[in-house]
Scaffold this motif. Structure first.
Motif, short mmCIF file in Angstrom:
data_model
loop_
_atom_site.label_atom_id
_atom_site.label_comp_id
_atom_site.label_asym_id
_atom_site.label_seq_id
_atom_site.Cartn_x
_atom_site.Cartn_y
_atom_site.Cartn_z
N ALA A 76 51.07 -54.53 51.64
CA ALA A 76 49.92 -53.61 50.92
C ALA A 76 50.97 -53.53 49.82
O ALA A 76 52.40 -53.41 49.78
N VAL A 77 51.16 -54.11 48.52
CA VAL A 77 51.14 -54.25 47.23
C VAL A 77 50.83 -52.96 45.81
O VAL A 77 49.20 -53.37 46.06
N SER A 78 51.40 -52.06 45.81
CA SER A 78 51.23 -50.80 44.39
C SER A 78 51.51 -51.14 43.05
O SER A 78 53.42 -51.39 42.88
N ALA A 79 50.74 -50.88 42.60
CA ALA A 79 51.85 -51.56 40.75
C ALA A 79 51.26 -49.53 40.12
O ALA A 79 50.83 -49.02 40.19
N GLY A 80 52.51 -49.38 39.86
CA GLY A 80 53.11 -47.76 39.30
C GLY A 80 52.65 -47.60 37.90
O GLY A 80 53.72 -48.59 37.04
N TYR A 81 52.78 -46.05 37.46
CA TYR A 81 53.22 -45.50 35.89
C TYR A 81 54.27 -45.74 35.97
O TYR A 81 55.22 -46.20 35.16
N ASP A 82 55.40 -46.11 37.32
CA ASP A 82 56.64 -46.13 36.76
C ASP A 82 57.42 -47.41 36.92
O ASP A 82 58.97 -47.50 36.95
#
Length: 299
Positions: free
Chosen positions: A117-123
């Motif tokens: 799974a790949v996640s996209a962050g505010y960081d």
């Protein structure tokens, strides 16, 4: 497909969320849909019959995105609590909590094998997680962005992401190469055409932009809707003949892919339309809104 075949008639209203619904997504075969929102829950529905099936609770803050495996056995979700949750669909149990993002997580996707799974962050980062191992640490971190990463799409060999820094970036996992296309406006959602040749990007100047995936060339722009302060989904219809997206005034828009004319627009919700998901095969769509409802549209 002519404009008259587009799903503009309300078939069902799915109610149950308290507060804004931030995403609604069909599963791979289009028989079910998932929603998530401000009330910290994920909900599973049969949208065609208007039935709520199950609620998943474990997030400590709002849930911003959710994705299900092609075999409908596992879910991945993310949100304001900085975590990515990996769930068993039938039992509702959290199998693993992936931690590592330093701020809210905006979007998450499985790869085609459901192994990563790949996640996209505010960081300002993308993180990849191995769903088959017991580790809760990321197996890859991509942090070349200059602002929040809002949206992510995966192909067999690439991770594609859109960021508030105005770029759509493509990472070739095999060779470790990065290609950056600068749109000059904050990008808050991206999606791929069904033939895989184009990237559709929603920008905060109330414009959708269609890019050629190999060359990065701007093919077309779509306007008329309002998108200035919310993350609003956009996608292509399953025939790739039309573009659809929500608007902050509660309207849904359909544009002709080629000439960018608005072929249909209608009031779908009482407030901001946050999410649109098009059925993989049929002329059917689900939309979600800040008004706490999910609506099912058919021809």
């Amino acid at each position: 497909m002519s404009a008259s075949d587009l799903p503009t008639k309300e078939a069902n209203v799915l109610k149950g969320h308290e507060g804004a619904v931030l995403a609604a997504r069909f599963n791979a075969d289009g028989n079910y849909c998932l929603s998530c929102g401000k009330d910290r829950t994920i909900r599973l529905w049969n949208p065609h019959r208007g039935i709520h099936i199950k609620t998943y609770k474990s997030h400590g803050r709002e849930v911003r995105d959710v994705h299900v495996t092609p075999d409908n056995s596992k879910l991945i979700s993310c949100g304001g609590d900085r975590q990515v949750f990996y769930w068993d669909v039938s039992t509702g149990r959290v199998i693993r909590k992936f931690r590592g993002h330093e701020s809210e997580v905006n979007a998450v996707k499985f790869n085609e094998y459901s192994s990563v799974a790949v996640s996209a962050g505010y960081d300002q980062s993308l993180r990849s997680w191995d769903c088959r191992s017991h580790s809760t640490e990321p197996i890859q971190i991509i942090d070349t962005f200059a602002d929040s990463v809002m949206s992510v799409c995966l192909t067999k060999t690439e991770i594609i992401a859109g960021s508030v820094d105005g770029t759509v970036r493509t990472f070739d996992i095999r060779v470790g190469r990065e290609i950056s296309d600068n749109l000059g406006q904050p990008v808050n959602c991206i999606s791929l055409s069904n033939d895989g040749n184009c990237i559709l990007a929603s920008c905060l100047d109330s414009t959708l932009r269609l890019l050629d995936r190999t060359m990065g060339e701007l093919l077309q722009e779509y306007k008329g809707h309002t998108c200035r302060s919310f993350k609003l989904d956009c996608c292509l219809t399953n025939t790739d003949a039309h573009i659809t997206g929500g608007s902050e005034d509660g309207y849904i828009y359909f544009w002709d892919l080629v000439d960018a004319t608005v072929v249909s627009r209608f009031r779908a919700h009482a407030s901001v339309v946050t999410s649109v998901s098009y059925h993989p095969k049929d002329s059917c769509m689900v939309t979600a809104s800040v008004d706490s409802t999910i609506r099912v549209w058919k021809t």
